[in-house]
Design a protein around this motif. Structure first.
Motif, PDB file in Angstrom:
ATOM      1  N   LYS A   4     -40.180 -18.954  23.413  1.00 46.20           N
ATOM      2  CA  LYS A   4     -41.078 -20.086  23.150  1.00 46.20           C
ATOM      3  C   LYS A   4     -40.351 -21.255  22.475  1.00 46.20           C
ATOM      4  CE  LYS A   4     -44.202 -17.332  21.217  1.00 46.20           C
ATOM      5  NZ  LYS A   4     -45.449 -16.860  20.574  1.00 46.20           N
ATOM      6  N   ASN A   5     -39.042 -21.083  22.279  1.00 41.72           N
ATOM      7  CA  ASN A   5     -38.239 -22.159  21.715  1.00 41.72           C
ATOM      8  C   ASN A   5     -38.162 -23.317  22.722  1.00 41.72           C
ATOM      9  OD1 ASN A   5     -35.911 -23.801  20.988  1.00 41.72           O
ATOM     10  ND2 ASN A   5     -35.367 -22.167  19.564  1.00 41.72           N
ATOM     11  N   LYS A   6     -38.377 -24.534  22.258  1.00 46.91           N
ATOM     12  CA  LYS A   6     -38.416 -25.689  23.154  1.00 46.91           C
ATOM     13  C   LYS A   6     -37.098 -25.929  23.878  1.00 46.91           C
ATOM     14  CE  LYS A   6     -42.050 -28.154  20.640  1.00 46.91           C
ATOM     15  NZ  LYS A   6     -42.412 -29.394  19.902  1.00 46.91           N
ATOM     16  N   GLU A   7     -35.996 -25.453  23.312  1.00 48.36           N
ATOM     17  CA  GLU A   7     -34.693 -25.663  23.947  1.00 48.36           C
ATOM     18  C   GLU A   7     -34.352 -24.579  24.960  1.00 48.36           C
ATOM     19  OE1 GLU A   7     -31.846 -26.024  20.863  1.00 48.36           O
ATOM     20  OE2 GLU A   7     -32.699 -27.875  20.041  1.00 48.36           O
ATOM     21  N   VAL A   8     -35.203 -23.549  25.046  1.00 56.00           N
ATOM     22  CA  VAL A   8     -34.965 -22.446  25.989  1.00 56.00           C
ATOM     23  C   VAL A   8     -35.884 -22.615  27.196  1.00 56.00           C
ATOM     24  CG1 VAL A   8     -35.104 -19.951  26.347  1.00 56.00           C
ATOM     25  CG2 VAL A   8     -34.235 -20.863  24.182  1.00 56.00           C
ATOM     26  N   ASN A   9     -35.291 -22.786  28.344  1.00 55.08           N
ATOM     27  CA  ASN A   9     -36.072 -22.937  29.574  1.00 55.08           C
ATOM     28  C   ASN A   9     -35.848 -21.791  30.565  1.00 55.08           C
ATOM     29  OD1 ASN A   9     -37.297 -25.568  29.054  1.00 55.08           O
ATOM     30  ND2 ASN A   9     -35.203 -26.334  29.160  1.00 55.08           N
ATOM     31  N   VAL A  10     -34.767 -21.043  30.376  1.00 58.75           N
ATOM     32  CA  VAL A  10     -34.429 -19.957  31.296  1.00 58.75           C
ATOM     33  C   VAL A  10     -34.044 -18.719  30.488  1.00 58.75           C
ATOM     34  CG1 VAL A  10     -32.879 -19.194  33.129  1.00 58.75           C
ATOM     35  CG2 VAL A  10     -33.619 -21.581  33.038  1.00 58.75           C
ATOM     36  N   PHE A  51     -30.611 -13.191  27.797  1.00 61.10           N
ATOM     37  CA  PHE A  51     -29.910 -14.450  27.531  1.00 61.10           C
ATOM     38  C   PHE A  51     -30.937 -15.566  27.480  1.00 61.10           C
ATOM     39  CE2 PHE A  51     -25.806 -12.965  29.876  1.00 61.10           C
ATOM     40  CZ  PHE A  51     -25.506 -12.141  28.807  1.00 61.10           C
ATOM     41  N   PHE A  52     -30.745 -16.521  26.566  1.00 60.22           N
ATOM     42  CA  PHE A  52     -31.683 -17.632  26.387  1.00 60.22           C
ATOM     43  C   PHE A  52     -30.925 -18.940  26.636  1.00 60.22           C
ATOM     44  CE2 PHE A  52     -32.658 -14.132  23.523  1.00 60.22           C
ATOM     45  CZ  PHE A  52     -33.937 -13.781  23.950  1.00 60.22           C
ATOM     46  N   ALA A  80     -30.662 -23.358  34.392  1.00 65.63           N
ATOM     47  CA  ALA A  80     -30.284 -22.282  35.304  1.00 65.63           C
ATOM     48  C   ALA A  80     -28.766 -22.175  35.452  1.00 65.63           C
ATOM     49  CB  ALA A  80     -30.931 -22.498  36.663  1.00 65.63           C
ATOM     50  N   ALA A  81     -28.068 -23.298  35.466  1.00 61.93           N
ATOM     51  CA  ALA A  81     -26.619 -23.268  35.636  1.00 61.93           C
ATOM     52  C   ALA A  81     -25.953 -22.513  34.485  1.00 61.93           C
ATOM     53  CB  ALA A  81     -26.073 -24.691  35.721  1.00 61.93           C
ATOM     54  N   THR A  87     -31.980  -7.265  37.727  1.00 63.81           N
ATOM     55  CA  THR A  87     -31.545  -8.492  37.054  1.00 63.81           C
ATOM     56  C   THR A  87     -32.398  -9.669  37.530  1.00 63.81           C
ATOM     57  OG1 THR A  87     -29.285  -7.685  36.862  1.00 63.81           O
ATOM     58  CG2 THR A  87     -29.615 -10.062  36.688  1.00 63.81           C
ATOM     59  N   GLU A  88     -32.949 -10.421  36.571  1.00 65.00           N
ATOM     60  CA  GLU A  88     -33.798 -11.559  36.926  1.00 65.00           C
ATOM     61  C   GLU A  88     -33.492 -12.747  36.027  1.00 65.00           C
ATOM     62  OE1 GLU A  88     -37.908 -11.009  37.502  1.00 65.00           O
ATOM     63  OE2 GLU A  88     -37.719  -9.019  38.398  1.00 65.00           O
ATOM     64  N   ILE A  89     -33.581 -13.914  36.606  1.00 62.45           N
ATOM     65  CA  ILE A  89     -33.453 -15.163  35.858  1.00 62.45           C
ATOM     66  C   ILE A  89     -34.801 -15.870  35.952  1.00 62.45           C
ATOM     67  CG2 ILE A  89     -32.239 -17.357  35.670  1.00 62.45           C
ATOM     68  CD1 ILE A  89     -29.817 -16.042  36.900  1.00 62.45           C
ATOM     69  N   LYS A  90     -35.461 -16.019  34.806  1.00 61.03           N
ATOM     70  CA  LYS A  90     -36.844 -16.492  34.780  1.00 61.03           C
ATOM     71  C   LYS A  90     -36.967 -17.885  34.170  1.00 61.03           C
ATOM     72  CE  LYS A  90     -39.258 -12.795  36.176  1.00 61.03           C
ATOM     73  NZ  LYS A  90     -40.329 -12.797  37.170  1.00 61.03           N
ATOM     74  N   ASP A  91     -37.819 -18.664  34.786  1.00 58.32           N
ATOM     75  CA  ASP A  91     -38.196 -19.969  34.237  1.00 58.32           C
ATOM     76  C   ASP A  91     -39.277 -19.737  33.186  1.00 58.32           C
ATOM     77  OD1 ASP A  91     -39.169 -22.457  33.652  1.00 58.32           O
ATOM     78  OD2 ASP A  91     -39.683 -23.003  35.704  1.00 58.32           O
ATOM     79  N   VAL A  92     -38.948 -20.024  31.923  1.00 55.09           N
ATOM     80  CA  VAL A  92     -39.920 -19.805  30.840  1.00 55.09           C
ATOM     81  C   VAL A  92     -40.361 -21.129  30.217  1.00 55.09           C
ATOM     82  CG1 VAL A  92     -39.022 -17.516  30.305  1.00 55.09           C
ATOM     83  CG2 VAL A  92     -38.097 -19.514  29.110  1.00 55.09           C
TER      84      VAL A  92
END
Length: 550
Positions: A144-150, A239-240, A244-245, A270-275
């Motif tokens: 929920k950190n504003k700087e974390v998107n993935v 990982f936060f 995506a890159a 393994t998944e990379i999620k848009d949060v």
């Protein structure tokens, strides 16, 4: 930690935590004997073994294994069944290194590593504030950190099974001021238990947990050096990243570093999620955030534990330390009122027909049908489900647990029908050992207690049916048998393994008269040197002497 302190702590921990947390193994009665003179003898026996420097001097038995369901369909974990004294020797060795291992790990206050932080207190080895629950809550806050998107979610494939023992030896030997003799003893013991295969830690042991954490020290330090924002619980990484890159780059670094230790990530999980949207849902509980991210690895938690009411007070969330279930749970959890309301309009008949007509059972649908049957008090459906478990045998423990926890509501006719259907798994079909164990326990207590089925199964039991099933059957028969049946079981002693021998001796002591068991016990004492077995026999001798003196 010096050897005496390590032995004392190992014994106290086994008394508190048992030999393993794998559900298929029952708590052995032998642990109740660890007190007074027996505990002194155990401590001395361990010290005598550890003071020497060869696998022969350790005097350990080969370990047996039982396959137990993991998270994925048709996937199993090879769980170790270790003799009590051997487990305490193993733990005593590892505890001598545990403080140094913990010192070399990333400091727990930095909130990177949440699994098995060594902090012994009153026989408990690990800091209770660092566990799966605290890991999950940390993931929730970070997501929920504003700087974390993935958020990247991944775990190590077959972590315990593929852990290279020679690399582990090198890691332990590199710890500052390490006793090289202890490292060599640990390595020899693990190589012996792995049949010189050079891979694998015994699953279920606290000693293995400490060593597993040691094996990832250098990987964790590498991630820190690369300024990767991550956290870990056992083999489960998060990982936060801001984009995506960056997430892909960090994941590639992890894959490359793990390969140097002989590990690989499980690509299928393994998944990379848009949060980015989670950042705006500030009222989400940790469980709901984590459910939005990923279903977790088998070394962490059963997903059914995540089905918490979103309004549940945070203080009531239980602290989850460890577990081995996953997509296929083994325990039926009591339904909440909220769950019952949601299942009110569930079409049981339609769902049952879909499952009957399918080639295989779909896990989520099957679990939902079990819950709906209980929520709507349609208990006869449980009887029908037992008939189709051959489509997916891994569901048998969960189904039996659901039946057992609601057995008072099940009719006598359904009890008979369920019993007959389950009996076929014992006498007609080739079944995995863990399934046989759960069925045997099902027939050993409560409304479904059936001595006839258990005793017939004992008589027909083959040695190649498994390493634990014989002991499991005897444990369930113990309170049910009479003198004549115990005399028959006693004749099996010469062919029994050590686990079974102790159980047989215990049953003889409970059910047979002193005059009949005295010559049997005398013969055993002349042949066996097992501490627990001898304690059963010596207790009888002491009681007999006290009776004579009176």
């Amino acid at each position: 930690m010096d050897i005496n302190s390590a032995i004392t702590l190992a014994i106290e921990n086994v008394k508190k935590d048992g030999l393993t947390d794998v559900d298929v193994f029952a708590l052995p009665f032998e642990l109740s004997m660890i007190k007074d003179d027996v505990q002194i003898k155990i401590a001395q026996a361990i010290k005598d073994c550890l003071n020497q420097n060869s696998i022969k001097s350790l005097r350990v038995s080969p370990i047996s294994h039982i396959l137990f369901p993991k998270k994925e369909l048709f996937d199993f974990r090879k769980c170790a069944h270790i003799q009590p004294l051997d487990e305490m020797k193993y733990l005593s060795l590892v505890l001598q290194l545990a403080p140094k291992i913990e010192t070399m790990r990333i400091k727990k206050e930095n909130k990177y590593i949440f699994s098995y932080r060594f902090h012994p207190e009153k026989g408990i080895l690990f800091d209770q504030n660092y566990n799966y629950t605290s890991f999950r809550e940390h993931v929730s806050r970070k997501s929920k950190n504003k700087e974390v998107n993935v958020v990247v979610s991944c775990d190590i494939s077959n972590f315990y099974d593929r852990l290279n023992l020679h690399r582990l030896e090198s890691i332990l030997a590199s710890l500052p001021n390490t006793d090289k003799k202890v490292v060599a003893q640990i390595n020899e013991l693990l190589l012996f238990w792995s049949n010189r295969d050079s891979y694998g830690l015994p699953v279920g042991s606290n000693a293995s947990r400490i060593l597993a954490e040691a094996s990832l020290i250098e990987v964790d330090n590498y991630l820190i050096s690369k300024k990767i924002d991550f956290c870990r619980f056992v083999d489960d990484y998060r990982f936060f990243a801001s984009n995506a890159a960056t997430a892909h780059h960090w994941l590639s670094l992890l894959v490359d570093r793990l390969s140097k230790e002989g590990f690989f990530i499980n690509t299928s999980k393994t998944e990379i999620k848009d949060v980015s949207q989670i950042n705006h849902e500030v009222d989400l509980t940790p469980a709901r955030v984590e459910m939005k991210l990923l279903a977790f690895s088998a070394e962490t938690i059963n997903p059914t534990n995540l089905e918490e009411d979103t309004n549940q007070d945070k203080k009531n969330i239980s602290k989850i330390i460890r577990g081995y279930s996953g997509l296929i749970p083994t325990k039926f959890r009591k339904l909440t009122e909220n769950e019952k309301r949601k299942l009110r309009f569930f079409n049981i008949e339609k769902s049952l027909e879909e499952i009957k007509s399918s080639v295989m059972i779909e896990p989520k649908k099957f679990i939902q049908l079990i819950k709906a049957s209980i929520a709507k008090e349609n208990f006869s459906t449980l009887t029908e489900l037992v008939s189709i478990l051959n489509k997916f045998p891994q569901f048998l423990p969960y189904t039996l647990d659901a039946i057992k926890k609601n057995e008072t509501e099940i009719s006598d006719n359904d009890v008979l029908e369920i019993s007959e259907k389950l009996k076929k798994w014992l006498v007609e079909w080739n079944s995995s050992e863990f399934i046989l164990v759960y069925i045997v326990r099902f027939f050993g207590q409560g409304k479904f207690t059936n001595k006839t089925i258990l005793f017939e199964y004992f008589r027909s039991l083959r040695r190649n049916e498994g390493s634990y099933i014989g002991r499991a059957v005897l444990e369930q028969l113990e309170p049910l048998v009479n003198r004549g049946e115990v005399l028959e079981i006693r004749d099996y002693y010469s062919r029994a393994d050590l686990w079974e021998k102790r159980q047989i001796a215990r049953m003889v002591d409970i059910h047979i008269t002193d005059g009949e068991k005295r010559p049997f016990f005398k013969n055993i004492l002349s042949l066996e040197d097992d501490i627990f077995l001898n304690n059963i026999l010596n207790c009888f001798s002491q009681k007999r002497q006290n009776t004579i003196s009176e």
